[in-house]
Design a protein around this motif. Structure first.
Motif, PDB file in Angstrom:
ATOM      1  N   VAL A 110       0.836  -1.202   0.000  1.00 32.88           N
ATOM      2  CA  VAL A 110       0.000   0.000   0.000  1.00 32.88           C
ATOM      3  C   VAL A 110       0.871   1.253   0.000  1.00 32.88           C
ATOM      4  N   ILE A 111       1.873   1.286   0.862  1.00 34.15           N
ATOM      5  CA  ILE A 111       2.749   2.459   0.931  1.00 34.15           C
ATOM      6  C   ILE A 111       3.516   2.626  -0.385  1.00 34.15           C
ATOM      7  N   ASP A 112       4.026   1.531  -0.926  1.00 35.53           N
ATOM      8  CA  ASP A 112       4.726   1.613  -2.213  1.00 35.53           C
ATOM      9  C   ASP A 112       3.806   2.160  -3.303  1.00 35.53           C
ATOM     10  N   HIS A 113       2.574   1.680  -3.328  1.00 24.79           N
ATOM     11  CA  HIS A 113       1.633   2.070  -4.386  1.00 24.79           C
ATOM     12  C   HIS A 113       1.312   3.559  -4.330  1.00 24.79           C
TER      13      HIS A 113
ATOM     14  N   PRO B 236      -3.418  19.749  18.812  1.00 27.14           N
ATOM     15  CA  PRO B 236      -3.770  21.088  18.313  1.00 27.14           C
ATOM     16  C   PRO B 236      -2.519  21.834  17.844  1.00 27.14           C
ATOM     17  N   GLY B 237      -2.584  22.331  16.623  1.00 24.32           N
ATOM     18  CA  GLY B 237      -1.466  23.084  16.072  1.00 24.32           C
ATOM     19  C   GLY B 237      -0.289  22.235  15.664  1.00 24.32           C
ATOM     20  N   GLY B 238      -0.478  20.901  15.690  1.00 27.92           N
ATOM     21  CA  GLY B 238       0.623  20.008  15.332  1.00 27.92           C
ATOM     22  C   GLY B 238       1.022  20.181  13.880  1.00 27.92           C
ATOM     23  N   ALA B 239       2.308  20.280  13.629  1.00 28.98           N
ATOM     24  CA  ALA B 239       2.787  20.476  12.258  1.00 28.98           C
ATOM     25  C   ALA B 239       2.697  19.179  11.477  1.00 28.98           C
ATOM     26  N   ARG B 240       2.298  19.288  10.228  1.00 24.64           N
ATOM     27  CA  ARG B 240       2.219  18.125   9.351  1.00 24.64           C
ATOM     28  C   ARG B 240       3.297  18.232   8.300  1.00 24.64           C
ATOM     29  N   GLN B 241       4.065  17.163   8.145  1.00 26.61           N
ATOM     30  CA  GLN B 241       5.105  17.133   7.103  1.00 26.61           C
ATOM     31  C   GLN B 241       4.479  16.718   5.778  1.00 26.61           C
ATOM     32  N   PRO B 242       5.059  17.165   4.665  1.00 26.58           N
ATOM     33  CA  PRO B 242       4.554  16.692   3.373  1.00 26.58           C
ATOM     34  C   PRO B 242       4.615  15.181   3.304  1.00 26.58           C
ATOM     35  N   PRO B 243       3.575  14.533   2.730  1.00 27.04           N
ATOM     36  CA  PRO B 243       3.506  13.081   2.714  1.00 27.04           C
ATOM     37  C   PRO B 243       4.395  12.451   1.655  1.00 27.04           C
ATOM     38  N   GLY B 244       5.668  12.849   1.623  1.00 24.52           N
ATOM     39  CA  GLY B 244       6.544  12.322   0.594  1.00 24.52           C
ATOM     40  C   GLY B 244       7.842  11.765   1.153  1.00 24.52           C
ATOM     41  N   ARG B 245       7.813  11.299   2.407  1.00 23.57           N
ATOM     42  CA  ARG B 245       9.032  10.898   3.051  1.00 23.57           C
ATOM     43  C   ARG B 245       9.327   9.411   2.914  1.00 23.57           C
ATOM     44  N   ALA B 246       8.473   8.694   2.176  1.00 18.89           N
ATOM     45  CA  ALA B 246       8.711   7.248   2.020  1.00 18.89           C
ATOM     46  C   ALA B 246      10.016   7.018   1.260  1.00 18.89           C
ATOM     47  N   ARG B 247      10.710   5.970   1.664  1.00 19.99           N
ATOM     48  CA  ARG B 247      11.976   5.679   0.995  1.00 19.99           C
ATOM     49  C   ARG B 247      12.161   4.174   0.852  1.00 19.99           C
TER      50      ARG B 247
END
Length: 343
Positions: free
Chosen positions: A224-227, A332-343
């Protein structure tokens, strides 16, 4: 028994079943001898005479796609089977759980029930075809997608269930939601898929949907993560909604192994819970489909059909409940990283 009482088998049957004309003293003698020798009339024979055995059958069609009748951590099947059995007993019926009554070599008992409950039938399901052709009463939980409204069915409102979770994910901050379904062409998978497609189209997005076998359980996580994370970063989801709890558990574990934080970077949820979702870290948000109430309704309908009584339609399962857990709860106010960190 007849020899001990000095009468014919027919007289014994009439005396014990209250049929025919038998002298009172003969009935009393037969009843006394029956008590002395511990005789009990055959329930099957009595049922055949009365055209009813007092027996219901439950056919859980997803078992056809699983590699075991006891998938690890999945309590939905146990909950619906247990509730159906107890509900049947409350109405004076017994309940048997059977596999597929259309398969070769099926035991005679699998075809002996007064009425059947079939959960999650497939498209053009052969079980429904067989029951219909043999004029055996049945009710389904979820309609046959190809023959909707043709057979008595309890509408599970799969699309509405899916939208309950999609709305929750959206409210939790998700803007790009991916859906992981099973591969069976049943109402649950197809209705949920259509709900996400409609939601995406309303936002001008290309739907992200992946169908994987339910039998693979947590093992689908890496796939799923790879896809979803190997392509264009702009198309990567910030939430993954898996219909099964085991799929969601696997996705959560795989995401964390790849350095994708749950829930900070990626929200994960399931359309039906498993034990893993309640005990993992983080715990995973799920829908409670309320199988006990669904089973009770299905038994009520099946008994009515077995007894030739009318059934008031439409029929619907209870509204699913959200069990919100850590996988969709951001600080609350938690920072979200871009969802592109898969490696």
């Amino acid at each position: 028994m007849a020899r001990a009482a000095g009468v014919s088998p027919t007289t014994v049957s009439h005396a014990l079943n209250g049929k025919g004309v038998v002298r009172r003293e003969t009935v009393e003698r037969i009843e006394r001898i029956a008590a002395e020798i511990g005789y009990r009339p055959s329930a099957i024979a009595r049922g055949l005479q009365n055209s009813r055995l007092g027996l219901l059958a439950l056919v859980i069609r997803p078992f056809h796609s699983l590699d075991t009748f006891l998938p690890e951590g999945v309590d939905y099947f146990l909950r619906i089977a247990g509730a159906a059995s107890l509900s049947a007993m409350e109405r004076g019926y017994s309940m048997m759980l059977i596999d597929d009554p259309t398969r070769p070599g099926v035991p005679f008992s699998a075809l002996a029930a007064d009425a059947y409950i079939v959960t999650e039938p497939f498209e053009n399901d052969p079980v429904l075809t067989m029951l219909s052709e043999q004029r055996i009463p049945f009710v389904t939980v979820g309609a046959d997608p190809a023959r909707r409204d043709l057979f008595p069915a309890i509408d599970e409102a799969a699309g509405q269930q899916a939208m309950t979770m999609i709305d929750h994910l959206s409210q939790a901050g998700a803007q790009r939601i991916a859906l992981v379904t099973g591969t069976d062409r049943n109402d649950w998978n197809l209705g949920s898929r259509q709900a996400l497609v409609d939601w995406c189209e309303a936002r001008g997005q290309q739907p992200l949907v992946l169908a994987l076998p339910e039998a693979e359980g947590e093992q689908v996580g890496e796939r799923v993560i790879d896809h979803f994370f190997s392509g264009d970063p702009a198309e990567r989801p910030d939430a993954i909604f898996c219909l099964t709890g085991r799929h969601a558990a696997g996705v959560t574990e795989a995401a964390i192994r790849r350095g994708i934080r749950v829930p900070e970077d990626l929200l994960v949820s399931a359309g039906s819970g498993a034990m893993q979702n309640r005990t993992s870290s983080p715990t995973v948000t799920t829908l409670d489909l309320r199988p006990e109430e669904t089973a009770q309704l299905a038994v009520e309908v099946a008994v009515a059909l077995a007894e030739g009584r009318p059934v008031q339609e439409p029929l619907a399962t209870p509204t699913a409940r959200l069990d919100i857990r850590e996988s969709t709860t951001r600080a609350p106010g938690g920072a979200r990283q871009p969802p592109g960190r898969a490696r």
